[in-house]
Design a protein around this motif. Structure first.
Motif, PDB file in Angstrom:
ATOM      1  N   HIS A   1     -26.978  25.336   4.676  1.00 57.18           N
ATOM      2  CA  HIS A   1     -27.787  26.557   4.600  1.00 57.18           C
ATOM      3  C   HIS A   1     -27.643  27.217   3.223  1.00 57.18           C
ATOM      4  CE1 HIS A   1     -27.817  26.263   9.087  1.00 57.18           C
ATOM      5  NE2 HIS A   1     -29.061  26.637   8.856  1.00 57.18           N
ATOM      6  N   GLN A   2     -26.431  27.206   2.675  1.00 59.64           N
ATOM      7  CA  GLN A   2     -26.271  27.765   1.328  1.00 59.64           C
ATOM      8  C   GLN A   2     -27.037  26.925   0.311  1.00 59.64           C
ATOM      9  OE1 GLN A   2     -22.445  29.417   0.129  1.00 59.64           O
ATOM     10  NE2 GLN A   2     -22.557  28.300  -1.808  1.00 59.64           N
ATOM     11  N   LYS A   3     -27.035  25.616   0.477  1.00 56.91           N
ATOM     12  CA  LYS A   3     -27.785  24.745  -0.433  1.00 56.91           C
ATOM     13  C   LYS A   3     -29.269  25.079  -0.388  1.00 56.91           C
ATOM     14  CE  LYS A   3     -28.615  19.922  -1.679  1.00 56.91           C
ATOM     15  NZ  LYS A   3     -30.078  20.097  -1.805  1.00 56.91           N
ATOM     16  N   PHE A   4     -29.780  25.367   0.791  1.00 57.69           N
ATOM     17  CA  PHE A   4     -31.193  25.746   0.899  1.00 57.69           C
ATOM     18  C   PHE A   4     -31.474  27.018   0.099  1.00 57.69           C
ATOM     19  CE2 PHE A   4     -34.356  28.484   2.942  1.00 57.69           C
ATOM     20  CZ  PHE A   4     -35.488  27.668   2.864  1.00 57.69           C
ATOM     21  N   VAL A   5     -30.573  27.996   0.196  1.00 55.40           N
ATOM     22  CA  VAL A   5     -30.759  29.240  -0.556  1.00 55.40           C
ATOM     23  C   VAL A   5     -30.715  28.970  -2.054  1.00 55.40           C
ATOM     24  CG1 VAL A   5     -29.868  31.555  -0.988  1.00 55.40           C
ATOM     25  CG2 VAL A   5     -29.798  30.612   1.332  1.00 55.40           C
ATOM     26  N   VAL A   6     -29.753  28.162  -2.490  1.00 48.03           N
ATOM     27  CA  VAL A   6     -29.626  27.837  -3.915  1.00 48.03           C
ATOM     28  C   VAL A   6     -30.872  27.097  -4.401  1.00 48.03           C
ATOM     29  CG1 VAL A   6     -28.345  26.454  -5.595  1.00 48.03           C
ATOM     30  CG2 VAL A   6     -27.108  27.819  -3.886  1.00 48.03           C
ATOM     31  N   ASP A   7     -31.325  26.110  -3.656  1.00 46.99           N
ATOM     32  CA  ASP A   7     -32.516  25.357  -4.046  1.00 46.99           C
ATOM     33  C   ASP A   7     -33.730  26.265  -4.145  1.00 46.99           C
ATOM     34  OD1 ASP A   7     -31.004  23.066  -4.103  1.00 46.99           O
ATOM     35  OD2 ASP A   7     -31.718  22.293  -2.164  1.00 46.99           O
ATOM     36  N   THR A   8     -33.819  27.237  -3.229  1.00 47.57           N
ATOM     37  CA  THR A   8     -34.956  28.157  -3.247  1.00 47.57           C
ATOM     38  C   THR A   8     -34.902  29.061  -4.466  1.00 47.57           C
ATOM     39  OG1 THR A   8     -34.966  28.135  -0.819  1.00 47.57           O
ATOM     40  CG2 THR A   8     -36.238  29.860  -1.904  1.00 47.57           C
ATOM     41  N   VAL A   9     -33.704  29.544  -4.811  1.00 49.62           N
ATOM     42  CA  VAL A   9     -33.566  30.357  -6.024  1.00 49.62           C
ATOM     43  C   VAL A   9     -34.015  29.560  -7.246  1.00 49.62           C
ATOM     44  CG1 VAL A   9     -31.900  31.412  -7.590  1.00 49.62           C
ATOM     45  CG2 VAL A   9     -31.732  31.849  -5.149  1.00 49.62           C
ATOM     46  N   ASN A  10     -33.531  28.341  -7.368  1.00 45.94           N
ATOM     47  CA  ASN A  10     -33.882  27.513  -8.523  1.00 45.94           C
ATOM     48  C   ASN A  10     -35.383  27.255  -8.590  1.00 45.94           C
ATOM     49  OD1 ASN A  10     -31.377  26.990  -9.885  1.00 45.94           O
ATOM     50  ND2 ASN A  10     -30.755  25.726  -8.162  1.00 45.94           N
ATOM     51  N   PHE A  11     -35.983  26.965  -7.463  1.00 45.96           N
ATOM     52  CA  PHE A  11     -37.427  26.707  -7.430  1.00 45.96           C
ATOM     53  C   PHE A  11     -38.223  27.952  -7.831  1.00 45.96           C
ATOM     54  CE2 PHE A  11     -41.378  27.264  -5.057  1.00 45.96           C
ATOM     55  CZ  PHE A  11     -42.110  26.172  -5.497  1.00 45.96           C
ATOM     56  N   ALA A  12     -37.861  29.085  -7.237  1.00 46.49           N
ATOM     57  CA  ALA A  12     -38.636  30.304  -7.473  1.00 46.49           C
ATOM     58  C   ALA A  12     -38.501  30.810  -8.908  1.00 46.49           C
ATOM     59  CB  ALA A  12     -38.203  31.393  -6.488  1.00 46.49           C
ATOM     60  N   ILE A  13     -37.343  30.593  -9.522  1.00 44.01           N
ATOM     61  CA  ILE A  13     -37.154  31.015 -10.907  1.00 44.01           C
ATOM     62  C   ILE A  13     -37.884  30.072 -11.860  1.00 44.01           C
ATOM     63  CG2 ILE A  13     -35.449  31.395 -12.735  1.00 44.01           C
ATOM     64  CD1 ILE A  13     -35.385  33.502 -10.544  1.00 44.01           C
ATOM     65  N   ALA A  14     -37.896  28.785 -11.526  1.00 44.55           N
ATOM     66  CA  ALA A  14     -38.491  27.787 -12.419  1.00 44.55           C
ATOM     67  C   ALA A  14     -40.009  27.770 -12.366  1.00 44.55           C
ATOM     68  CB  ALA A  14     -37.957  26.400 -12.077  1.00 44.55           C
ATOM     69  N   ASN A  15     -40.579  28.297 -11.297  1.00 43.36           N
ATOM     70  CA  ASN A  15     -42.028  28.237 -11.119  1.00 43.36           C
ATOM     71  C   ASN A  15     -42.627  29.638 -11.036  1.00 43.36           C
ATOM     72  OD1 ASN A  15     -42.686  25.171 -10.430  1.00 43.36           O
ATOM     73  ND2 ASN A  15     -40.756  25.699  -9.411  1.00 43.36           N
ATOM     74  N   GLN A  16     -43.539  29.936 -11.919  1.00 48.44           N
ATOM     75  CA  GLN A  16     -44.177  31.256 -11.929  1.00 48.44           C
ATOM     76  C   GLN A  16     -45.022  31.440 -10.679  1.00 48.44           C
ATOM     77  OE1 GLN A  16     -45.450  33.256 -15.184  1.00 48.44           O
ATOM     78  NE2 GLN A  16     -43.834  32.493 -16.495  1.00 48.44           N
ATOM     79  N   GLY A  17     -45.170  32.681 -10.276  1.00 52.08           N
ATOM     80  CA  GLY A  17     -46.007  32.989  -9.129  1.00 52.08           C
ATOM     81  C   GLY A  17     -45.256  33.095  -7.820  1.00 52.08           C
ATOM     82  N   PHE A  18     -43.928  33.005  -7.856  1.00 48.55           N
ATOM     83  CA  PHE A  18     -43.122  33.085  -6.637  1.00 48.55           C
ATOM     84  C   PHE A  18     -42.116  34.226  -6.729  1.00 48.55           C
ATOM     85  CE2 PHE A  18     -44.614  28.730  -6.820  1.00 48.55           C
ATOM     86  CZ  PHE A  18     -45.006  28.484  -5.503  1.00 48.55           C
ATOM     87  N   GLN A  19     -42.549  35.357  -7.274  1.00 49.89           N
ATOM     88  CA  GLN A  19     -41.622  36.455  -7.505  1.00 49.89           C
ATOM     89  C   GLN A  19     -41.054  37.025  -6.209  1.00 49.89           C
ATOM     90  OE1 GLN A  19     -40.436  36.980 -10.307  1.00 49.89           O
ATOM     91  NE2 GLN A  19     -39.320  38.902 -10.119  1.00 49.89           N
ATOM     92  N   ASP A  20     -41.886  37.123  -5.176  1.00 48.65           N
ATOM     93  CA  ASP A  20     -41.373  37.618  -3.891  1.00 48.65           C
ATOM     94  C   ASP A  20     -40.291  36.692  -3.347  1.00 48.65           C
ATOM     95  OD1 ASP A  20     -43.037  39.773  -3.974  1.00 48.65           O
ATOM     96  OD2 ASP A  20     -44.512  38.976  -2.550  1.00 48.65           O
TER      97      ASP A  20
END
Length: 390
Positions: free
Chosen positions: A254-273
């Motif tokens: 579950h922590q890995k999912f949170v980390v992966d989501t942070v990395n994805f959202a920071i690396a890709n514009q348009g996912f600020q929420d």
């Protein structure tokens, strides 16, 4: 939760960026210079205010405390009164109690906010009754959340439990959000049922309630969280995963999912929420004591640029204020301490938690003077003092 203090001696320190640490803990200052510094706490120019606060922190306690108490009680500038009360809290002196008690009844919103924070972190018998009476009329946007957070610190008292559990389901969303967050921080199991009810509802308070359930640590919340894995929106999933982790269920995945989501959202514009939600979830894990989660905040946040940097900075700022020992331990293990301190500076520029920030500053100053010269503790403290300019 309370900002955990390191068990170290009281010191007073301040220096400009890039300066060397002072040779002594206190620096002599004339009464006229001290008065001028306190007066400058209310100046419009930020650099002037910063320099003034540094001078006051560096003054001998025997000299600074009476001057700050006098300024907090009766300075003509209301903002100076507020800043004086904040600085007074950083000296960790029991004489601060009376000015804080008086400030509870002051018409100045800022002073009352500081006083509520003081009695959150300095719990005393009988104070809850006084705080409960304040609920009837305290409705300042930043003041009432500080009051309800203070009350959460008195959650072993039945009268407080009844009132706070009721506030989870009624009132303005802004205030309910603060109540739910505080109840999670103070492990208020008495409020689990209404918090689960809020978590089931899609809306602005759902994320607050989801994270609070994790912080409460009661596995009765698991059924609700598993249901939300199937039904909640994508932006809620980091909070759901973090809370299941906090319940001790498959935490690594579950922590890995949170980390992966942070990395994805920071690396890709348009996912600020999504970036905000994932950074907050990761910050909640870190503040609970997970140093690897805090390390990810730094790994992601240090190289990031806005808009992605801000939510990560805020999350790390929350860790520094809510779990100062963990943040310090993490920084001692890193080579990029200055860059981490810059991320923390960004957080403090955005946060409106003056009292807790002053507590953090005081902890860092105590650490500096307690640690041996050349030690990792002193090096980290020195970097924080220089970058944050306190």
């Amino acid at each position: 939760m309370k900002v955990a203090a390191l068990v170290l001696g009281v010191i007073v320190l301040g220096m400009p960026l890039g300066a060397q640490a002072p040779a002594s803990r206190d620096q002599a200052i004339s009464p006229a210079q001290l008065k001028a510094a306190i007066d400058n706490l209310g100046k419009f120019d930020a650099a002037t205010r910063t320099t003034a606060a540094r001078s006051v922190r560096r003054a001998p306690a025997a000299q600074a405390l009476p001057a700050l108490m006098e300024a907090a009680a009766g300075h003509a500038d209301g903002y100076v009164r507020f800043r004086a009360l904040v600085l007074l809290s950083g000296f960790n002196d029991p004489r601060a109690r009376e000015p804080m008690s008086s400030a509870l009844d002051d018409p100045n919103d800022r002073l009352r906010t500081v006083a509520y924070a003081y009695f959150e972190h300095n719990v005393e018998r009988g104070m809850s009754a006084r705080l409960l009476k304040k609920l009837d009329k305290e409705d300042g946007e930043f003041v009432r959340p500080a009051l309800t957070r203070a009350l959460a610190a008195y959650g072993d008292e039945p009268a407080v439990q009844t009132v706070l559990a009721g506030l989870v389901l009624r009132g303005q969303d802004l205030y309910r959000s603060a109540v739910i967050d505080a109840l999670g921080d103070y492990h208020a199991l008495y409020a689990l049922a209404p918090i689960m009810e809020v978590a089931r509802r899609d809306g602005p308070l759902q994320e607050d309630a989801i994270l609070a359930m994790g912080k409460l640590g009661d596995k009765r919340a698991l059924e609700v969280l598993v249901g939300l894995q199937k039904s909640a929106s994508r932006v809620r999933q980091p909070a759901v995963a973090a809370s299941i982790c906090l319940l001790g269920i498959n935490c690594e995945s579950h922590q890995k999912f949170v980390v992966d989501t942070v990395n994805f959202a920071i690396a890709n514009q348009g996912f600020q929420d999504l970036a905000r939600a994932a950074a907050r979830a990761l910050g909640t894990l870190a503040a609970s004591g997970k140093q690897d989660a805090a390390a990810v905040l730094l790994d992601v946040g240090i190289p990031a640029r806005d808009p992605g940097r801000s939510p990560v900075a805020l999350a790390f700022g929350g860790v520094a204020l809510r779990n100062t020992p963990l943040a310090f331990k993490l920084l001692m293990a890193r080579a990029d301490v200055k860059e981490a301190a810059l991320l923390l500076r960004d957080a403090f520029d955005m946060l409106e938690e003056d009292y807790d920030e002053e507590r953090f500053f005081a902890t860092v100053r105590r650490t500096y003077w307690q640690a041996p010269v050349g030690s990792p503790e002193r090096k980290v403290a020195d970097a924080l003092i220089q970058v944050l300019e306190f």
